[in-house]
Design an enzyme around this catalytic site. Sequence first.
Site, PDB file in Angstrom:
ATOM      1  CG  ASP A  27      12.424 -10.161  -1.581  1.00  0.00           C
ATOM      2  OD1 ASP A  27      12.981 -11.152  -2.091  1.00  0.00           O
ATOM      3  OD2 ASP A  27      11.365  -9.664  -2.014  1.00  0.00           O
ATOM      4  CG  ASP A  29      12.175 -10.364  -8.155  1.00  0.00           C
ATOM      5  OD1 ASP A  29      12.224  -9.727  -9.211  1.00  0.00           O
ATOM      6  OD2 ASP A  29      12.878 -11.366  -7.929  1.00  0.00           O
ATOM      7  CG  ASP A 205       7.689  -8.340  -2.118  1.00  0.00           C
ATOM      8  OD1 ASP A 205       8.660  -9.126  -2.045  1.00  0.00           O
ATOM      9  OD2 ASP A 205       6.913  -8.310  -3.093  1.00  0.00           O
TER      10      ASP A 205
END
Length: 256
Positions: A27, A29, A205
């Site tokens: 991922d 961000d 996240d």
Amino acid sequence: MKHHLFTPPGQQALEAVMQRRPLLAFDFDGTLAPIVTRPDDARVAIGVAHRLEQLAEHLPVAIVTGRRVDDVAPRLGFDPHYIIGNHGAEDPEQPALPPEVYIALTDKLNALRLKIETSAEALASAGIQVEDKRHSLAFHYRLARDRDAALVTIETLLRGLDPALASFGGKCVVNVVAADAPDKGDAVAMLVARSKSDAAMFVGDDLNDESVFESAQPHWLTVRIGRDDPLSRARFYLDTHSEVATMLQKMLALLR
């Protein structure tokens, strides 16, 4: 999640998956780049980008993000083999769906786009920024003075959402996509097949990364940044994105 990745069980799992020459998927961000107040400021740190570039010389590396592909690419500092955007729905190299299906997906968002136009003043007053990514819409409220009130404003706007659409939250954002659009779990599975890899390692996240954690094969390695969600299906965790550089260095050492 039971163990930090830098414990003996985590090290064993990392060694095992690296021996399989896996697809490495990340991922953006909150994972490769820190969560920042203004999304336009997000960048991968030079040290992290350099390690990723080194890994990409040996293994297929992919970025699987909620951002648009053309938005995230200049922020990476290296060239991965694959970039998948819009939470799994945007694949510029080999679309997972025929063009006419993608058109249908974006068309499903048009009624909501019209609703956003008529509610523009209320959204702006609440400190909400709307990002139209063609395949998805994002309602950002990190900059709102009252985030709880901003979230209520978004939920009110989305009340009675077309069943053809689906919404899901994130870190100070609410996303809307076509209910039948590919998700990140679909994207990573597709990339494993495309790259002819025997396994995958995925690091994320947020809530939209859970589709990968939940669908991962037993011999894959999944890592979540942060331990704030005890219900996450990731096998291991790191405390913050700042530990990613150390993880990448350990991966490079295993390759050597």
